[in-house]
Design a protein around this motif. Structure first.
Motif, PDB file in Angstrom:
ATOM      1  N   CYS A  80       0.832  -1.210   0.000  1.00 32.36           N
ATOM      2  CA  CYS A  80       0.000   0.000   0.000  1.00 32.36           C
ATOM      3  C   CYS A  80       0.863   1.255   0.000  1.00 32.36           C
ATOM      4  O   CYS A  80       2.016   1.234   0.420  1.00 32.36           O
ATOM      5  N   GLN A 131      -4.339  -0.498   6.625  1.00 29.15           N
ATOM      6  CA  GLN A 131      -4.408  -0.730   5.180  1.00 29.15           C
ATOM      7  C   GLN A 131      -3.751  -2.054   4.797  1.00 29.15           C
ATOM      8  O   GLN A 131      -4.264  -2.805   3.966  1.00 29.15           O
ATOM      9  N   GLU A 132      -2.591  -2.344   5.402  1.00 33.39           N
ATOM     10  CA  GLU A 132      -1.882  -3.574   5.053  1.00 33.39           C
ATOM     11  C   GLU A 132      -2.647  -4.809   5.550  1.00 33.39           C
ATOM     12  O   GLU A 132      -2.725  -5.822   4.842  1.00 33.39           O
ATOM     13  N   ARG A 144      -5.875  -5.002   5.919  1.00 28.44           N
ATOM     14  CA  ARG A 144      -7.026  -5.161   5.021  1.00 28.44           C
ATOM     15  C   ARG A 144      -6.608  -5.803   3.702  1.00 28.44           C
ATOM     16  O   ARG A 144      -7.300  -6.665   3.178  1.00 28.44           O
ATOM     17  N   TYR A 197     -10.506   2.557  11.686  1.00 27.39           N
ATOM     18  CA  TYR A 197      -9.999   3.097  10.424  1.00 27.39           C
ATOM     19  C   TYR A 197     -10.991   2.749   9.325  1.00 27.39           C
ATOM     20  O   TYR A 197     -11.302   1.578   9.107  1.00 27.39           O
ATOM     21  N   GLU A 198     -11.504   3.791   8.698  1.00 30.48           N
ATOM     22  CA  GLU A 198     -12.507   3.657   7.632  1.00 30.48           C
ATOM     23  C   GLU A 198     -13.659   2.767   8.085  1.00 30.48           C
ATOM     24  O   GLU A 198     -14.138   1.892   7.358  1.00 30.48           O
TER      25      GLU A 198
END
Length: 302
Positions: free
Chosen positions: A17, A73-74, A76, A119-120
Motif C-alpha cells: 500500500c 491498510q496492510e 485489510r 480506520y474507515e
C-alpha cells in the motif's frame, strides 16, 4: 505478523500500500470515511497532501497516527484479522541511524499498547510486540540481491521526498565513511517547478499536476507549463549528478543503483551524454518497506 513501513515525508508505504503522508485533525466526524482514523476520541483524515518538514519524525504524533493507518491498510490488503500482534519493521537514514534509533523505536511502540482505533469504519486492536529498525536503502539488497552480484563496489542512491541518501557498498557491505544525506529530494524539484511556472506564466499549478507531468503521464496543463515542468525535471537530474560528484562519488567509474520515488524521474531525464558507468533504477516506491519486512523475518528466524 510482520509489517514493514517506510515513513516518508511525501508518502507512507507498506509492502502493498501507499498513501500521502498528510494528516488533518477534526473535532467532529468528517465529511468522508475515506482515510479516516478515529483514535482516542478524535478524528484524523490520513492521506491529505504530504507531511510538512520536521526535524525528527517523533516531534509530534502525526507519524504514529499514520503508522496506525498504514497497519490497517496492510491488514485489510492481506485479509488478516483486525485484532492482531504485529512486529513493525521500519527504517531510518544511515547517517542518523544510531542517534535516532532508540527514540523512534519507543515512539512506534506507542504509549498505549495495544492500540485500539477505528480506520474507515473498521475497529482494530493492534499490539505492537516489537519494532525492528534498519537503514533505508540498504534493505534493497534483501529484495534484489542480483543487482549487486559480481560488483565489488556499488553506489546506492535513495531519492526520497525530502532527502537524497548516498551509500557506497563494498563487497555488499555499507562503507559507513561514505554515507551522505542531502536535502535534495523530489519535493525540491516540485516546488521549484511550481515557482517557475507561476513566475513565467502566471499559472498556479498543483504538486499533483507537477508530479503527473514529471512522471510522463497525461495532464491537462498548458503546453508552456508542461514544457517548464519537464525542463525543471531535467535540471533536477543534473543537480543530483553534481551533488553526487561533489560528495566524492564518480558515477562514471562506479555502478549506481537508484531507488525510491525519484528513481523513475531520474531515469527519465538522464541522458547518454552523462556517460554513467552502469545505471540500475528500481522505482518501486514499496521497495524499502518490502526490504524491511524481509530483513525482520530473517532476524526472527535466526
Amino acid at each position: 505478523m510482520i509489517i514493514g513501513i517506510d515513513h516518508g515525508y511525501s508518502a507512507m508505504k507498506t509492502k502493498h500500500c501507499c498513501f500521502p503522508s498528510g494528516v488533518t485533525a477534526y473535532e467532529h466526524e468528517p465529511y468522508t470515511n475515506r482515510g479516516v482514523l478515529q483514535y482516542e476520541g478524535s478524528y484524523y483524515v490520513c492521506g491529505t497532501g504530504r507531511q510538512p518538514l520536521i526535524r525528527t519524525k517523533t516531534e509530534n504524533q502525526n507519524y504514529y497516527l499514520l503508522t496506525l493507518a498504514a497497519i490497517a491498510q496492510e491488514i485489510r490488503f492481506r485479509g488478516a484479522p483486525a485484532k492482531a500482534d504485529v512486529v513493525l519493521a521500519a527504517g531510518l537514514p544511515l547517517t542518523t541511524f544510531g542517534r535516532e534509533k532508540k527514540n523512534f523505536r519507543e515512539y512506534l511502540l506507542g504509549k498505549k499498547n495495544p492500540a485500539v482505533f477505528r480506520y474507515e469504519g473498521v475497529s482494530y486492536e493492534i499490539r505492537i510486540s516489537d519494532v525492528k529498525l534498519f537503514p533505508q536503502g540498504y534493505s534493497v539488497m534483501s529484495v534484489h540481491p542480483e543487482v549487486f552480484a559480481g560488483e565489488p563496489s556499488v553506489l546506492l542512491v535513495d531519492i526520497g521526498g525530502w532527502t537524497l541518501d548516498l551509500m557506497r557498498l563494498d563487497n555488499g557491505v555499507p562503507n559507513a565513511a561514505t554515507c551522505r544525506s542531502l536535502e535534495l529530494g523530489v519535493i525540491r524539484c516540485q516546488e521549484e517547478a511550481m515557482e517557475i511556472v507561476r513566475r513565467d506564466t502566471g499559472l498556479s499549478v498543483t504538486e499533483a499536476q507537477v508530479e503527473q507531468v514529471l512522471n510522463g503521464k497525461r495532464c491537462s496543463v498548458s503546453e508552456e507549463a508542461g514544457r517548464i515542468i519537464r525542463q525543471a525535471g531535467s535540471a533536477y537530474t543534473q543537480r543530483i549528478l553534481s551533488a553526487v560528484m561533489e560528495s566524492g562519488f564518480d558515477l562514471q567509474a562506479v555502478p549506481s543503483v537508484f531507488v525510491g520515488g525519484g528513481a523513475g524521474l531520474f531515469k527519465r531525464y538522464v541522458t547518454p551524454q552523462d556517460r554513467l558507468c552502469r545505471l540500475v533504477t528500481l522505482p518501486d516506491v514499496n521497495l524499502n518497506a518490502a526490504g524491511f519486512e524481509r530483513l525482520a523475518g530473517q532476524m526472527m528466524k535466526r
